[in-house]
Design an enzyme around this catalytic site. Structure first.
Site, PDB file in Angstrom:
ATOM      1  N   ASP A 141       0.813  -1.219   0.000  1.00  0.00           N
ATOM      2  CA  ASP A 141       0.000   0.000   0.000  1.00  0.00           C
ATOM      3  C   ASP A 141       0.842   1.263   0.000  1.00  0.00           C
ATOM      4  OD1 ASP A 141      -2.674   1.486   0.573  1.00  0.00           O
ATOM      5  OD2 ASP A 141      -1.319   2.156   2.160  1.00  0.00           O
ATOM      6  N   GLY A 169      -4.434   2.569  -0.875  1.00  0.00           N
ATOM      7  CA  GLY A 169      -4.066   1.936  -2.142  1.00  0.00           C
ATOM      8  C   GLY A 169      -4.772   0.607  -2.332  1.00  0.00           C
ATOM      9  N   ASP A 170      -4.775  -0.206  -1.297  1.00  0.00           N
ATOM     10  CA  ASP A 170      -5.474  -1.489  -1.354  1.00  0.00           C
ATOM     11  C   ASP A 170      -6.983  -1.300  -1.426  1.00  0.00           C
ATOM     12  OD1 ASP A 170      -3.491  -3.779  -0.984  1.00  0.00           O
ATOM     13  OD2 ASP A 170      -2.888  -2.464   0.647  1.00  0.00           O
ATOM     14  N   ILE A 171      -7.504  -0.426  -0.577  1.00  0.00           N
ATOM     15  CA  ILE A 171      -8.951  -0.231  -0.509  1.00  0.00           C
ATOM     16  C   ILE A 171      -9.483   0.331  -1.827  1.00  0.00           C
ATOM     17  CG2 ILE A 171     -10.807   1.017   0.658  1.00  0.00           C
ATOM     18  CD1 ILE A 171      -9.516  -1.265   2.297  1.00  0.00           C
ATOM     19  N   GLY A 174      -9.529  -2.363  -4.422  1.00  0.00           N
ATOM     20  CA  GLY A 174     -10.631  -3.281  -4.178  1.00  0.00           C
ATOM     21  C   GLY A 174     -11.965  -2.718  -4.609  1.00  0.00           C
TER      22      GLY A 174
END
Length: 384
Positions: A141, A169-171, A174
């Site tokens: 992230d 970044g991950d969220i 997703g």
């Protein structure tokens, strides 16, 4: 009227992802009723080993793998790959977040699985995408935040670049994957075949930076760090009160007139330095001195109450515990409790959108490692 079934009831997701971006995406799909089959190696998703723990289970893992079924496969074995292929033949969606090239080495890449099931919607989530000069790079992230530009505009003026305080970044990746999957499912209904979705963490965060990009792409001005202030409007910032800090958000002249009247300083609205939003932004330091001269004489609660009564957007700055226990989160059911097989009653935070025609969607716990292997294989008439 009888409630509708969950929106994704009857949709099967084959989830090869691990850690956060992919599991967050598939958790959203599970929240909406999809049957998400989480395929884990014999050692399990790495996030199963994260702290804190409850009943021997990772709380982090349980938060982002709610509502799924877990099967354990060795994808490096011929038997494991054969089972994965059989599952793909009976699935609607595949999600993976390996580094580009890994899925192909495991025999579960888009080319292989779409040859088995041409209707598959296959989402690949990675740091920099499936092609391009940086596609080979690994990305956590903080790398995505650094490379997307968001760290360059986050933090107080004069500070070093700051990471956003959540794994944005991950969220973001997703979320982008989830909406793209649903768009591709709709396209499949029209065209009769699925497709490969290439979701990059860096791209996903970059695309969210509407304010910063509008400044740079249209004016050439490179945005910097300005703390909690808004880059174009004032007063839209945090302000010190007698017992803490609060937010005042004023983005037009009418609201500013109401603000000055509520503070008992109506004459400030007529001051040429503050007569328009651009003027207020240009004279922001002087305006802050005036506003904080008022807020510092009041508690956060009293100042917010005064401004809210006047129709001015204002709020306290809440800590996580205050949000969770507050009236809004309670009334909206943002945190729910489910019964986990070994951890007992545990909190989950499902996706927040209400599907009013379907009623309250069921919240379900995260699975134990391999908990549903025999169940899933039996349902699909595969050898255990």
């Amino acid at each position: 009227m009888r409630p509708l079934p969950p929106p994704l009831d009857g949709v099967r997701v084959l989830d090869f992802s691990r850690m956060l971006a992919g599991p967050f995406c598939t958790a959203l799909l599970a929240d909406a009723g999809a049957d998400v089959i989480k395929v884990e190696g014999l050692e399990g998703d790495d996030s199963r080993h994260f702290s804190p723990r409850a009943g021997g289970e990772s709380c982090y893992f349980m938060m982002i793998n709610r509502g799924k079924r877990s099967i354990s496969l060795d994808l490096k074995s011929a038997e494991g790959r054969a089972t994965a292929h059989a599952l793909a033949a009976r699935s609607d969606i595949v999600v993976e977040n390996f580094r580009p090239g890994v899925a192909a080495r495991l025999g579960i890449d888009f080319a292989t699985l779409s040859a088995i099931n041409p209707k598959l919607v296959y989402a690949s989530i990675s740091g920099f995408g499936q092609d391009g000069p940086l596609a080979h790079r690994p990305a956590y992230d903080i790398i995505a935040q650094a490379m997307s530009g968001i760290m360059s505009v986050n933090g107080p003026a004069g500070s070093a670049p700051n990471r956003v305080g959540e794994s944005i970044g991950d969220i973001a990746a997703g979320l982008q994957a989830a909406w793209a999957i649903l768009a591709a499912l709709h396209g499949r209904e029209r065209d009769g075949r699925g497709q490969h979705l290439d979701v990059a963490m860096v791209d996903s965060v970059f695309s969210l930076m509407v304010t910063s990009l509008s400044q740079y792409l249209f004016t050439g001005a490179v945005p910097g760090r300005i703390g909690n202030a808004h880059p174009m409007s004032a007063p839209l910032d945090s302000f010190a009160a007698s017992d803490g800090h609060m937010i005042i958000a004023v983005a037009n002249d009418g609201l500013f007139a109401k603000l000055t009247a509520a503070m008992g300083m109506a004459e400030v609205a007529a001051d040429p330095r503050f007569a328009t939003d651009p003027a207020r932004k240009a004279n922001e330091a002087a305006l802050r001195t005036i506003i904080e001269g008022w807020t510092l004489r009041h508690s956060v609660e009293a100042a917010v109450a005064t401004l809210e009564a006047a129709g001015i957007p204002a709020s306290p700055i809440l800590s996580i515990d205050q949000v969770v226990s507050g009236v809004h989160a309670t009334a909206r059911g943002l945190v729910r409790t489910v019964d986990h097989k070994t951890a007992g009653p545990v909190p989950v935070v499902p996706q927040p959108v209400r599907f009013l025609g379907s009623g309250t969607l069921q919240a379900r716990p995260a699975p134990l490692l391999g908990e549903h292997t025999e169940e899933v294989l039996a349902e699909l008439r595969l050898p255990a």
